[in-house]
Write an enzyme that holds these catalytic residues in place. Structure first.
Site, PDB file in Angstrom:
ATOM      1  N   GLY A 209      43.504  45.511  41.412  1.00 23.38           N
ATOM      2  CA  GLY A 209      43.257  44.892  41.631  1.00 23.38           C
ATOM      3  C   GLY A 209      42.032  43.430  42.246  1.00 23.38           C
ATOM      4  N   ASN A 210      41.336  42.672  41.463  1.00 26.09           N
ATOM      5  CA  ASN A 210      41.251  41.385  41.531  1.00 26.09           C
ATOM      6  C   ASN A 210      39.822  41.351  40.557  1.00 26.09           C
ATOM      7  OD1 ASN A 210      38.028  40.953  42.551  1.00 26.09           O
ATOM      8  ND2 ASN A 210      39.369  42.455  44.400  1.00 26.09           N
ATOM      9  N   ARG A 211      40.361  39.824  40.487  1.00 25.93           N
ATOM     10  CA  ARG A 211      39.047  39.533  39.049  1.00 25.93           C
ATOM     11  C   ARG A 211      37.221  39.087  38.876  1.00 25.93           C
ATOM     12  NH1 ARG A 211      43.416  36.101  38.283  1.00 25.93           N
ATOM     13  NH2 ARG A 211      44.693  37.052  35.986  1.00 25.93           N
TER      14      ARG A 211
END
Ligand code: C5P
Length: 407
Positions: A209-211
């Protein structure tokens, strides 16, 4: 047009309070539902009887209706009831307290629990208006999403002439009307927005995922709704609250799902905004079972994800507008412009990574809006809601340009 709209009108201690009575009369004429809250200081200028009569609802002046009977005003319910809270006139004192979160009267307490948009129409003497503390409160309140209906220049109660006059009741009435029945060129336009991160499965319990939180995309969706657009939001996993009664939301997880949903609605979209942080790669193979821990190293082969913005850029007709986002670490402007051309965007919003408080996860952002020819606008660090408004205003210009170029 305002029929059934619920408006909470706060009145504070200022000579302009008498003008609020005229505003109430206009709102009632337009069939809005109005409840008035008066601060103790306002009672020197207007009476609860006047406001109760005009608003056709009991004017609220205190925390209690009948203290001896324990009958109290439910400020939380009031805050939830309203579609719009307008404080007119808003004194320097109330503005300062709003900024600090002080809740020592029923108006301020209701303000703190209101979930609807809150607007203030300041009224004060010119030196109070330009005082550094008041000026700081204006900026801070705006950052918190409060709309300031700026005072006008003119003759003030003190006899001095300058800025500080509350906007006239007719002006305030038309801003309220415009809010509920926007006149914008974006009214009824179909706006499609991708937002949030994507999650790319590794196995049934793990993902890449990412932030990204989706805050910017949701702020954009809200801003377009405010301007009367029909908004569809293709949203990756996000914990940000979205008003699903106003925005059609499609929850997706992976880039492929995001692409499919975007494709489904793209041809009927007038304006598409690509604010999602789409994972560039995904695991080539997704394990059916949870991958067991065994060797000291583990490799995951990744394969490229589709570029949603590029694919929609290829499908775009001359009537459609696509706007992208870019987050660059070097040669920011040059790279953003290259991306604009490669993905066939009409404009690109360049996120600044240089500033603390801008970008992923923050409530604030600082951006440059770049069109095909030049930087149109570089913002200060401001709330994502205000950045969204800037982008929406810029989009209005783009739509107008498109219309005049086809004439
Ligand atoms: O190439 P880059 O990821 O920097 O491009 C950013 C822009 O492209 C953003 O508008 C983003 O939403 C969009 N994008 C996309 N699909 C991808 C990658 C980026 O729509 N796979």
């Amino acid at each position: 047009m305002l029929k059934g709209k619920k408006i909470l009108l706060g009145i504070t201690g200022s000579i302009a309070a008498y003008k609020a009575t005229l505003l109430v009369r206009e709102l009632i004429k337009a069939e809005a539902e109005v409840k008035v809250i008066l601060t103790p200081a306002s009672l020197d200028f207007v009476t609860p009887v006047t406001l109760s009569t005009l608003s056709r609802n009991p004017a609220i002046t205190d925390f209690y209706i009948e203290k001896s009977a324990g009958e109290w005003v439910n400020h939380v319910e009031l805050g939830l009831w309203a579609d719009l809270m307008l404080i007119a006139p808003a004194s320097a004192n109330t503005l300062a307290k709003m900024n600090q979160g002080i809740s020592d009267n029923i108006l301020l307490t209701t303000f703190l629990s209101a979930r609807c948009p809150v607007w203030v129409a300041p009224a004060m003497d010119l030196d109070m208006y330009t005082n550094a503390s008041t000026a700081e409160n204006f900026v801070a309140l705006e950052t918190k999403g409060i709309r300031i209906l700026d005072s006008a220049e003119g003759e003030l109660a003190s006899g001095l002439v300058g800025k500080g006059r509350m906007q006239e009741p007719e002006q305030l009435f038309s801003v309220v009307q415009e809010f509920f029945e926007p006149n914008s060129i974006l009214k009824d336009k179909n706006v499609l927005i991708t937002a949030g991160p994507t999650q790319e499965n590794i196995d049934p319990v793990r993902y890449i995922g990412n932030r990204s939180t989706g805050k910017m995309g949701v702020a954009l969706a809200n801003a377009f709704v405010e301007y009367g657009a029909e908004v569809q939001l293709v949203l990756g996993p996000s914990s940000i609250e979205v008003d699903r009664t106003q925005i059609e939301v499609f929850d997706v997880k992976t880039a492929i799902e995001m692409l499919e949903k975007t494709k489904e609605f793209f041809s009927s979209s007038d304006i598409t905004i690509f604010s999602a942080a789409v994972a560039d790669y995904r695991p080539k193979m997704v394990a059916d079972q949870k991958i067991k821990k065994s060797d000291s190293e583990m490799n995951i082969t990744l394969t490229k994800n589709p570029d949603i913005a590029s694919e929609m850029g290829r499908l775009k007709s001359s009537k459609q507008i696509n706007i992208g986002f870019a987050l660059e670490t070097d040669n920011e402007l040059e790279n953003a412009k290259k991306k604009l051309i490669a993905k066939n965007f009409d404009a690109i919003v360049l996120n600044s990574l240089q500033d603390a408080g801008a970008g992923f996860g923050h409530d604030t952002n600082k951006v440059s809006i770049v069109s095909k020819n030049n930087i149109v606008e570089s913002t200060e660090l401001m709330s994502k809601q205000n950045v969204a408004k800037k982008i929406v205003n810029f989009t209005e210009d783009l739509v107008n340009e498109k219309i005049s170029s086809t004439l």
